[in-house]
Design a protein around this motif. Structure first.
Motif, PDB file in Angstrom:
ATOM      1  N   VAL A   1       6.183   3.058  -1.917  1.00  0.00           N
ATOM      2  CA  VAL A   1       4.990   1.730  -1.614  1.00  0.00           C
ATOM      3  C   VAL A   1       5.705   1.254  -0.060  1.00  0.00           C
ATOM      4  O   VAL A   1       7.018   0.908   0.040  1.00  0.00           O
ATOM      5  CB  VAL A   1       4.749   0.676  -2.339  1.00  0.00           C
ATOM      6  CG1 VAL A   1       6.288  -0.068  -2.467  1.00  0.00           C
ATOM      7  CG2 VAL A   1       3.764   0.174  -2.773  1.00  0.00           C
ATOM      8  N   GLN A   2       4.385   0.668   0.550  1.00  0.00           N
ATOM      9  CA  GLN A   2       5.189  -0.091   2.089  1.00  0.00           C
ATOM     10  C   GLN A   2       4.376  -1.293   1.811  1.00  0.00           C
ATOM     11  O   GLN A   2       3.716  -1.628   0.826  1.00  0.00           O
ATOM     12  CB  GLN A   2       4.409   0.860   3.159  1.00  0.00           C
ATOM     13  CG  GLN A   2       4.873   1.814   4.018  1.00  0.00           C
ATOM     14  CD  GLN A   2       4.136   2.285   4.182  1.00  0.00           C
ATOM     15  OE1 GLN A   2       2.932   1.770   5.175  1.00  0.00           O
ATOM     16  NE2 GLN A   2       4.664   3.131   5.050  1.00  0.00           N
ATOM     17  N   VAL A   3       5.540  -2.267   1.942  1.00  0.00           N
ATOM     18  CA  VAL A   3       5.445  -3.955   1.643  1.00  0.00           C
ATOM     19  C   VAL A   3       4.873  -4.629   3.796  1.00  0.00           C
ATOM     20  O   VAL A   3       6.106  -4.342   4.721  1.00  0.00           O
ATOM     21  CB  VAL A   3       6.016  -4.160   1.176  1.00  0.00           C
ATOM     22  CG1 VAL A   3       6.189  -6.241   1.384  1.00  0.00           C
ATOM     23  CG2 VAL A   3       6.755  -4.261   0.231  1.00  0.00           C
TER      24      VAL A   3
ATOM     25  N   GLU B   1       0.626  -1.318   0.295  1.00  0.00           N
ATOM     26  CA  GLU B   1       0.212  -0.461  -0.044  1.00  0.00           C
ATOM     27  C   GLU B   1       0.952   1.643  -0.373  1.00  0.00           C
ATOM     28  O   GLU B   1       1.515   1.290   0.554  1.00  0.00           O
ATOM     29  CB  GLU B   1      -1.152  -0.256   1.424  1.00  0.00           C
ATOM     30  CG  GLU B   1      -0.451  -0.067   2.742  1.00  0.00           C
ATOM     31  CD  GLU B   1      -1.495  -0.337   3.750  1.00  0.00           C
ATOM     32  OE1 GLU B   1      -1.450   0.264   4.560  1.00  0.00           O
ATOM     33  OE2 GLU B   1      -2.509  -0.852   3.315  1.00  0.00           O
ATOM     34  N   TYR B   2       0.240   2.479  -0.849  1.00  0.00           N
ATOM     35  CA  TYR B   2       0.527   3.420  -0.580  1.00  0.00           C
ATOM     36  C   TYR B   2       0.575   4.330   0.958  1.00  0.00           C
ATOM     37  O   TYR B   2      -0.706   4.364   1.745  1.00  0.00           O
ATOM     38  CB  TYR B   2       0.605   4.470  -1.935  1.00  0.00           C
ATOM     39  CG  TYR B   2       1.259   3.423  -2.988  1.00  0.00           C
ATOM     40  CD1 TYR B   2       2.713   4.237  -2.703  1.00  0.00           C
ATOM     41  CD2 TYR B   2       0.852   3.119  -3.838  1.00  0.00           C
ATOM     42  CE1 TYR B   2       3.637   3.752  -4.451  1.00  0.00           C
ATOM     43  CE2 TYR B   2       1.584   3.023  -5.221  1.00  0.00           C
ATOM     44  CZ  TYR B   2       2.736   2.893  -5.580  1.00  0.00           C
ATOM     45  OH  TYR B   2       3.151   2.912  -6.447  1.00  0.00           O
ATOM     46  N   PRO B   3       1.462   5.119   1.920  1.00  0.00           N
ATOM     47  CA  PRO B   3       0.460   5.802   2.693  1.00  0.00           C
ATOM     48  C   PRO B   3       0.794   7.022   2.262  1.00  0.00           C
ATOM     49  O   PRO B   3       0.451   7.538   0.998  1.00  0.00           O
ATOM     50  CB  PRO B   3       2.351   5.807   3.228  1.00  0.00           C
ATOM     51  CG  PRO B   3       2.597   5.335   3.004  1.00  0.00           C
ATOM     52  CD  PRO B   3       3.062   4.723   1.547  1.00  0.00           C
ATOM     53  N   LEU B   4      -0.517   7.442   3.173  1.00  0.00           N
ATOM     54  CA  LEU B   4      -1.415   8.963   2.565  1.00  0.00           C
ATOM     55  C   LEU B   4      -0.021   9.924   2.085  1.00  0.00           C
ATOM     56  O   LEU B   4      -0.608  11.118   1.127  1.00  0.00           O
ATOM     57  CB  LEU B   4      -2.005   9.461   3.807  1.00  0.00           C
ATOM     58  CG  LEU B   4      -3.165   8.494   4.092  1.00  0.00           C
ATOM     59  CD1 LEU B   4      -4.554   8.864   4.785  1.00  0.00           C
ATOM     60  CD2 LEU B   4      -5.081   7.936   2.401  1.00  0.00           C
ATOM     61  N   ASP B   5       1.244  10.234   2.733  1.00  0.00           N
ATOM     62  CA  ASP B   5       1.741  10.911   2.342  1.00  0.00           C
ATOM     63  C   ASP B   5       2.377  11.559   1.300  1.00  0.00           C
ATOM     64  O   ASP B   5       3.210  12.491   0.862  1.00  0.00           O
ATOM     65  CB  ASP B   5       3.039  11.476   4.203  1.00  0.00           C
ATOM     66  CG  ASP B   5       3.805   9.703   3.667  1.00  0.00           C
ATOM     67  OD1 ASP B   5       3.610   9.349   2.388  1.00  0.00           O
ATOM     68  OD2 ASP B   5       4.605  10.274   4.064  1.00  0.00           O
TER      69      ASP B   5
END
Length: 138
Positions: free
Chosen positions: A100-102, A92-96
């Motif tokens: 991408v975060q795994v 997912e991509y953080p709101l900031d």
């Protein structure tokens, strides 16, 4: 027939504009001639295919996997990734707006991966995606 100073000024302005446009067009034509490729590079069909496979794989990873798309190709890729690591991974991509975060899903819940683990998962994801796209392309 006498011309007024205003008419002469208008005529000179018109000629000046035409001269400016002609110079601009000449510069444009010179630039076009200089920018024409001297050598035409042709790449093999295999290289073009590899380039297309990489482009599609990049698109799958950047858009479909992160968005949670229920595409069969994406599902197969994620299943293979789960088999390889023994854990389900979430992307997912953080709101900031950063990269991408795994995350991995285990008995304790959802945990953010360390940079080394993330690198390993992303490399394996890239390999699986390349292989899957290459096998499914005509």
């Amino acid at each position: 027939m006498t011309n007024t100073p205003a008419e002469i000024r208008n005529m000179l302005q018109t000629y000046g504009k035409q001269l400016t446009n002609a110079k601009r067009l000449a510069r444009f034509r010179r630039a076009l001639k200089m920018s024409e490729p001297v050598d035409v590079v042709s790449i093999s069909r295999q290289a073009r295919r590899r380039e297309l496979v990489e482009k599609i794989s990049r698109e799958i990873i950047e858009n479909l996997i992160v968005s949670g798309n229920e595409n069969p190709v994406v599902s197969d890729i994620l299943e293979q990734l789960e088999l390889d690591f023994g854990e389900k991974h979430l992307f997912e991509y953080p709101l900031d707006g950063s990269d991408v975060q795994v995350l991995k899903e285990n008995d304790q819940g959802v945990v953010l991966l360390s940079p080394d683990e993330m690198s390993e998962v992303m490399n394996r994801l890239w390999e699986i995606t390349l292989d899957k796209v290459d096998r499914t392309m005509l």
